[in-house]
Design an enzyme around this catalytic site. Structure first.
Site, mmCIF file in Angstrom:
data_model
loop_
_atom_site.group_PDB
_atom_site.id
_atom_site.type_symbol
_atom_site.label_atom_id
_atom_site.label_comp_id
_atom_site.label_asym_id
_atom_site.label_seq_id
_atom_site.Cartn_x
_atom_site.Cartn_y
_atom_site.Cartn_z
ATOM 1 C CB THR A 159 -0.921 -0.003 1.234
ATOM 2 O OG1 THR A 159 -1.638 -1.239 1.252
ATOM 3 C CG2 THR A 159 -1.907 1.137 1.187
ATOM 4 C CD GLU A 435 -6.480 -2.431 -6.371
ATOM 5 O OE1 GLU A 435 -6.252 -1.215 -6.418
ATOM 6 O OE2 GLU A 435 -5.828 -3.261 -7.017
#
Length: 680
Positions: A159, A435
């Site tokens: 991330t 994601e």
């Protein structure tokens, strides 16, 4: 009550399931039309499902659960060829929603060779390229002249984009970027379809110009020869191996050894580098996150569908499964008649509807932002980035928990892959980490909340770019000091009271986190250390605001329903959602005296009352999602309710049943027992 209210009744269905459908108080067709934006779209879904049913080459030879991983990947590639052959006959005007549904019917949940190509590669080409690059790549990519993926995550970094290690260094003399993987931890890891299927990738790398790092940017990179499909010089690429789920997808690893690409392979829709190395930055720093924002926008709807799928399986099976007695001496009862089963499942139906409808709304927000960006306006992008981060975290977490509740509610059969629930859980729960890891996503929303809190403290009202109050406006507008919920509230009052309660918690937790953050900084803690010291409080604030957003969106969607019977049952479902969420955050509401113990007890009673009220409509509510059996992919959740005979048929597909005696018995178990008997 008319049998025609539920459109899913057919002759020779399981009689218990038919009786459940006859109890429904609204037309399932009318609610399905609300979910799918009218009768035309709904009929198109059914036309596509009928087409797939009529063409065997779009189907699997045996249930895919009985295939090896290599066989699954080969079967998926075979179906891709058939899909492309039939595509123009099935999908009208290249409609993305129809295409997605067509693919989902053919592939189910376990993935396909172009999942990332469609899901991230193409959206990035649409949103991050200039006109010249669109002309060069887009048509070829849309027609599968090459297959691409999106390579961002690294084995050592996910991330945290700022810490990605893959480099793209500009060489002015050759007008190229040099891509390199300087460390083991810089290896790209996890991109779907990277391992074996893709021959191109959009690669996220730290861009360097004359020794200066300009942060992560995206680049189009060819990985494999278009004729031989072998990796190009300097490219090391492969599959990362079996995973918790989605094993039909070849998630891959990727390394570069000083691989040169043209300067013009950098995505230049919002940022540019010219031949002299001059850098033109985007109008907003978040523009580089366009593909991720797109996926997070779509994830809310998709995760809502996952939970709705689990609810459909569990509710239908609970209607035909009979187990135990409520009253001694009576026949065994449907499992769905137990209050514990209703309490387990009905709130999950409510959440499925809430997430699905919220996802539709957020997708409209995304389209609006894309339109604004095309006109040079990025004002709404930060707000969209913030809320999609919160939704991604909250929804994936609650959906994972909800699917598991549905699985356990099916008893032992829920543990079988025949139920479809183990695979569904394995696919959905991946959303908690891909994601963006969920805690990081909550903290991204928290940064926006802290800026909002600072503005409100200084007397500024949160506004959108068009001068209208934003989704954060309630931070500025004071709400009631005490909860107004009681046993004599009017029909509509509980909705407003619930929203006020959610807003109160979100406002209080956000301002408390802000005060603690600033207090830590005043004590001499660095900004980063103060943030870490306050991180748990920040995540609580983000969850609370996300709850407000979902609740308001759900309320608005229900208020727009015009069919009286549908509006009535959806209002009941909305009330259950709100009451259940109130109970879920009871401690936060009572912590500062906003809600009394008596009011909390009333909310609990409301939940139990609404379970009973919704019981006759349980099957019709899940039927209204209009899942085709092929889409549902579950023996337990079959539309016709004929579970047990088909469970037996499913098991007979096992490769272990192809011979009466396994080689392992002749080789090991038989001699073992023979030797043991000889000693007796």
């Amino acid at each position: 009550m008319s049998i025609s209210l539920n459109g899913y009744i057919q002759a020779d269905d399981n009689p218990d399931l038919t009786l459940e459908r006859q109890k429904g108080t609204f037309k399932t067709e009318a609610l399905s039309e609300v979910l799918y934006d009218g009768p035309y779209t709904l009929q198109r879904r059914r036309d596509i499902a009928k087409y797939v049913e009529e063409h065997k080459d779009l189907q699997d030879p045996v249930p895919t659960e009985f295939l090896s991983r290599e066989e699954k990947i080969e079967n998926a590639a075979r179906k891709l060829v058939s899909i492309r052959k039939h595509f123009d006959n099935v999908v009208k005007d290249d409609d993305p929603a129809e295409a997605y549904y067509f693919y989902s019917l053919c592939y189910h949940l376990d993935g396909n060779p172009i999942a990332l190509h469609n899901g991230m590669f193409l959206p990035t080409l649409f949103t991050q390229t200039n006109d010249e690059q669109k002309d060069k790549w887009l048509n070829k990519a849309m027609n599968l002249g090459f297959i691409g993926t999106y390579a961002q995550t690294e084995i050592g970094h996910g991330t945290n984009l700022r810490k990605l290690e893959t480099t793209a260094t500009f060489d002015k003399s050759s007008d190229t970027f040099i891509l390199h993987s300087p460390t083991v931890s810089s290896t790209k890891w996890w991109p779907g379809n990277l391992g074996k299927a893709s021959n191109h990738a959009i690669v996220v790398a730290q861009m360097y110009i004359e020794g200066k790092c300009y942060g992560p940017h995206t680049f189009m990179v060819q990985l494999r020869d278009e004729k031989t499909h072998k990796p190009l010089p300097g490219v090391t690429v492969g599959d990362i191996g079996p995973k918790f789920g989605i094993n039909t997808v070849d998630n891959g690893y990727l390394r570069f050894d000083h691989v040169r690409i043209p300067r013009t392979n950098m995505m230049m829709g919002h940022t540019k580098v010219d031949k002299k190395g001059n850098y033109e930055k985007p109008i907003h720093s978040k523009l580089g996150y366009g593909a991720m924002v797109f996926v997070r926008s779509a994830m809310t709807t998709i995760q809502g569908i996952y939970l709705a799928t689990a609810c459909t399986v569990a509710i239908r099976y609970s209607a035909i499964r009979r187990q135990g007695n409520i009253n001694p001496g009576k026949d065994e009862v449907q499992v769905l008649d137990y209050q514990t089963q209703q309490h387990r499942l009905f709130p999950q139906i409510a959440r499925a509807y809430a997430f699905f409808l919220t996802g539709k709304y957020v997708s409209k927000m995304y389209n609006k932002v894309i339109q604004d960006l095309s006109e040079g306006n990025a004002d709404l992008l930060p707000e969209l980035h913030a809320i999609t981060s919160g939704l991604k975290s909250v929804v994936t977490h609650q959906v994972g928990k909800g699917i598991e509740q549905c699985r356990m509610s099916c008893g032992g059969h829920g543990y079988s892959e025949a139920s479809g629930l183990p695979l569904l859980y394995a696919v959905a729960i991946g959303g908690c980490t891909y994601e963006g890891e969920n805690m990081v996503m909550l903290l991204q929303l928290a940064r926006f909340l802290m800026r909002t809190a600072a503005a409100v403290k200084s007397g500024q009202r949160p506004m959108t770019s068009h001068g209208h109050p934003s989704q954060f406006d309630y931070f500025f507008v004071p709400g009631p000091r005490y909860c107004l919920l009681d046993h004599v509230t009017t029909q509509n009052r509980p909705i407003r009271v619930s929203i006020e309660a959610f807003e109160h918690v979100a406002r209080r937790l956000t301002l408390r986190a802000y005060e603690r953050l600033k207090a830590a900084e005043k004590k001499g803690r660095s900004e980063q250390d103060a943030w870490n010291d306050t991180a748990v409080d920040l995540t609580k604030a983000s969850r609370a605001h996300t709850r407000v957003f979902i609740a308001k969106t759900f309320v608005h969607a229900v208020e727009e329903i015009t069919d009286y019977a549908v509006a009535k049952v959806m209002t009941d479902l909305l009330h259950l959602y709100l009451a259940y969420e109130i109970v879920e955050i009871g401690s936060a509401l009572q912590e500062d005296g906003f809600m009394s113990g008596t009011q909390f007890a009333h909310a609990q009673k409301q939940v139990y009352m609404l379970l009973e009220k919704l019981r006759p409509n349980a099957v019709s509510l899940v039927d209204s999602f209009d899942f085709d059996d092929r889409e549902l992919h579950s023996v337990l959740g079959r539309r016709d309710g004929h579970v047990y005979e088909n469970l037996l048929k499913w098991a007979q597909n096992s490769q272990l049943n192809k011979t009466e005696v396994l080689p392992a018995f002749d080789k090991y178990l038989g001699p073992l027992m023979k030797e043991a008997r000889a000693k007796l």
